[in-house]
Design an enzyme around this catalytic site. Sequence first.
Site, short mmCIF file in Angstrom:
data_model
loop_
_atom_site.label_atom_id
_atom_site.label_comp_id
_atom_site.label_asym_id
_atom_site.label_seq_id
_atom_site.Cartn_x
_atom_site.Cartn_y
_atom_site.Cartn_z
CE1 TYR A 98 -35.65 17.55 4.86
CE2 TYR A 98 -35.53 19.43 6.33
CZ TYR A 98 -35.93 18.14 6.07
OH TYR A 98 -36.59 17.42 7.04
CE LYS A 104 -36.02 15.19 9.74
NZ LYS A 104 -36.09 16.65 9.54
#
Lengths: 265, 265, 265, 265, 265
Positions: free
Chosen positions: D146, D177
Amino acid sequence: MRPIDDSPLTRDGKVLILAYDHGLEHGPVDFEAVPESADPEHVFEVATHPAVTSLAVQKGVAEAYYPDYAEDVTLLAKLNGTSNLWMGEPDSAVNWSVEYADEIGADSIGFTLYGGSNHEIEMAEEFRDAHEAARERDMPVVMWSYPRGQGLKNDKKPGTIAYAARQALELGADVAKVKYPGSPEAMEEVVEMAGRTKVIMSGGSKTSDREFLETVKAAMDAGASGLAVGRNVFQRENPEAILDGLEEIIFEESSVETALAATEQ
Amino acid sequence: MRPIDDSPLTRDGKVLILAYDHGLEHGPVDFEAVPESADPEHVFEVATHPAVTSLAVQKGVAEAYYPDYAEDVTLLAKLNGTSNLWMGEPDSAVNWSVEYADEIGADSIGFTLYGGSNHEIEMAEEFRDAHEAARERDMPVVMWSYPRGQGLKNDKKPGTIAYAARQALELGADVAKVKYPGSPEAMEEVVEMAGRTKVIMSGGSKTSDREFLETVKAAMDAGASGLAVGRNVFQRENPEAILDGLEEIIFEESSVETALAATEQ
Amino acid sequence: MRPIDDSPLTRDGKVLILAYDHGLEHGPVDFEAVPESADPEHVFEVATHPAVTSLAVQKGVAEAYYPDYAEDVTLLAKLNGTSNLWMGEPDSAVNWSVEYADEIGADSIGFTLYGGSNHEIEMAEEFRDAHEAARERDMPVVMWSYPRGQGLKNDKKPGTIAYAARQALELGADVAKVKYPGSPEAMEEVVEMAGRTKVIMSGGSKTSDREFLETVKAAMDAGASGLAVGRNVFQRENPEAILDGLEEIIFEESSVETALAATEQ
Amino acid sequence: MRPIDDSPLTRDGKVLILAYDHGLEHGPVDFEAVPESADPEHVFEVATHPAVTSLAVQKGVAEAYYPDYAEDVTLLAKLNGTSNLWMGEPDSAVNWSVEYADEIGADSIGFTLYGGSNHEIEMAEEFRDAHEAARERDMPVVMWSYPRGQGLKNDKKPGTIAYAARQALELGADVAKVKYPGSPEAMEEVVEMAGRTKVIMSGGSKTSDREFLETVKAAMDAGASGLAVGRNVFQRENPEAILDGLEEIIFEESSVETALAATEQ
Amino acid sequence: MRPIDDSPLTRDGKVLILAYDHGLEHGPVDFEAVPESADPEHVFEVATHPAVTSLAVQKGVAEAYYPDYAEDVTLLAKLNGTSNLWMGEPDSAVNWSVEYADEIGADSIGFTLYGGSNHEIEMAEEFRDAHEAARERDMPVVMWSYPRGQGLKNDKKPGTIAYAARQALELGADVAKVKYPGSPEAMEEVVEMAGRTKVIMSGGSKTSDREFLETVKAAMDAGASGLAVGRNVFQRENPEAILDGLEEIIFEESSVETALAATEQ
């Protein structure tokens, strides 16, 4: 776990540490009054006085001189310390591992904590490591508990010194070295806060024989267990004389007059 | 525990270190005067001179060249150092573990301490680790004790250099490398403060043969135990000549005139 | 201790590293010119070219692809690296332990040092650990020696690049990867400063075949030992062709014309 | 060395992680919509749905609840995480050692990296340690990749998300992810950049069934390997229904209409 | 793995910790109301009351006094703590290793986390180490979960205290010590967020018997598992009386009136 009572750091439960790390902490200036005091041999000789229960030095001085005095001097390894060439919030380098101090022959360790410094937490954690390593070796632990730093407006307030003594107890020191808080009543409070941790006063800057002995007497009467002294011994021409006087007060419970007489014998 | 006396770092108790870490500390500029001095082979050859008791280099130079000279040169592992490309408060990287220095064949270690720097505490703790690892291997420890940093207005004051020598003693160095403090009297004070730690002067920038030898002679007469020299040797066209002169002064206690004569043979 | 000569990182003493860590250092933008270059399989295929003595990648790419090419590609583990999403003084994360690089099958390691960065000291100490761990496993060490940071006004000055090469020598690299300093004379100085450490030039941004091969030829003639190249290979539609040309120049000592002819075969 | 294929984290090569660390990352507010979602028992029950290939939780939740569900739930140990009570540049505490995660019964580990944060380097090095410890135990590694921090103007740009996926590949994650980059074309680019690292999209804030399933379908069609979902499951009154729908899309390659029908059965 | 139920820290699943680290955290001022409370012996005597399931102290107090009370008092080792001499963002020194706490005879450990502090991450990682070391020894873990710091405008908001309780669960505490959030409804929310982690309220500043017991009763009715109390016990002239009252409420589920009657017997 508290190895203090069986240690040569104490004599009849009392403590007289001759502190000699001024060469690191203050530099040559502290030796100017009595030039031979710059020579560790001179101070090790002084430390053979029976009143001295331990001599506190840094690693290098211990390595180079202690082997010659191992029979006559009890060694306290002062683990941290730093020069005053450096500026900033109070802090101190750990210059010596407990393992190596033990190897050199130290009986106990000494460690400065600047409570109130922005480095208090880091210093407390370094103290933890030293303390627990000392416990493994049954070496008593003396804390130089000196509140200092930007968070403190006045580090000589009685309440601050009492807090410093309590920190020593809470963190695990067997002996707390603190500044004299100015009055017998304040010293009593300091001693009370320290619980089973022995409190010794630090000698501070050189004063007259009478003034110095009176202060030590007042501290002892207030419950202190002794003294850690440097300049008030080695900045004297005759350090043995003042040690004779201190022996009277600390170990013989004599009056100041008796102690002064002893210094003149 | 103080392995200095039996070490090839000393000859009759005296020390002459040829220092050659300028490629890291100053970069190529230090080799401009004598281009072949950039070549470590050239300097290892110079270090075979009998006056040189050790050659101080960084890890990479030791790894690549020392094996060819292991019979003829004694190796001092200069453990820390940094480039001057970097700006900020004085500090130095530890580029070499003591374990690996020992494996490469070093006889002793060298370590810079910038007393007075905001990084003094960190450097002192790195020194502690190096020192204690060296003790396990009976390797003598030389401290480059150079007060420097924002806390210091003047790092060449005699009192500052005397303090630097004392720091070396207190922290456990066998030998303290310090700047010449400007006068024989000041050098005597420096030597006195160092106690049993040997004091050697650093050679500094290149000067004339006479000026350089006179300074070394003055330092020796004031009690110094020798010299660590780099540019005043390898920036000369004939480094062997100046080493002949230094050998007279340091090991033969000769006069400056005799030493100058030796440089001309 | 210097395992470089027996290593497949060299061929006849020369080095040609295909560097492929741009996905981490620069991100997807470096793959836009030749989209298939984003696929590590494509680049591993290119690395099977006999001119390539090692392929330098980060840990994740090595883990996922190297097992399929273990017979045909020699692996250089690029240990540190970081994204350019991050801002601030140059620094690099150590993403891979030497132990694990060895386990994956790497033959040598690569490590970036940003000399002149405020993080130089920390990076040098990380390099020390990697270097000594590599020595235990006889893995050659390549330093990406790239001065960079707020202390540097101009990181492409010949003197700075020469200093970078010297740092690589002093700190223990077997091979120094540096930028081409702009002229053959400057490159000679760089090579001289590096001593026994091999100097390889980094390929830089993509240029024309001729321009690129001429620069490599000039570097080789000035004493360089080879090249580390990324974009100038994988940003070409036909990377094998340019590798054919580089093989001529680096390993066959051919002229630029011969090399250009080889690219067209 | 890449243990992903044999792991119960995957089913037919696809991944559906139920993420449940919101209590640490966001606090009680995330449980307000469906109060029973605050109870880990409720969420462990949900995780027994066959579509869920792993449940990602922090250490304390795993310790207290996983033993009751060890037969029916596969555990992913989310190693780092922090509260949002804290302000400042993005960072995350490592709350769990891989050793202990393995002891509790975790099958794989999860780790957040905030690429672009001023703490990216420190986080990458913590990831390295976790990754290599996981490799020793054949535990797959999922990176929550992220980009976030002061260096990033826009962390939802497709190029930034593609870079994040590439970071996951380069640093050694088996699964990345990432946020859905807004379009199928952008998602294809993300998948391409990730190479052999599987890409899964994160579920994000709660949306309608149709909107959510359409996005997941688009991601799968663009090459994604699955989904990590929290709020879009546990903030629904009937989490099993949406899992039935996700099972259709992720594992059965069904259409959105079929999946919507499944949610209504 | 969650050793709480078999531990003497609980009695019938309930907890009453007598906390006595105020000498470190607040200093002598906390002992002024009842001077004998400065004496650890006094407080250890109080802790022999059957309502007290553990006495929480710092290392030094434990070392010096616990051996005399090992038969009658259960020891909770409060691992971190710091003085309030120090200023700055909330943080706490780890003064005690779990290993040594176990050696001294501690049954469980206590650890403060200042969620929301700029030091939250560092403290959480220190907690991790302590927690996992405690797990190896089957020692229950109590978290003093106290959001505090520049990121928090109001650390007494119910939502903040509920978040604190959740942090304790997520990070692995068996027991969360939190402030009373002001109402039974808020306390219910706190308990719900803590899941299987027991919630105990902290006693706070001294209040009247009735007020204090009513608050404790309200907390217990809202699902709390007990209390950690310091000043509300040791700042009373008759600490046994209030403990009699607390025993009624916590362990006997008595009414406040019954508890008040017990304090007067």
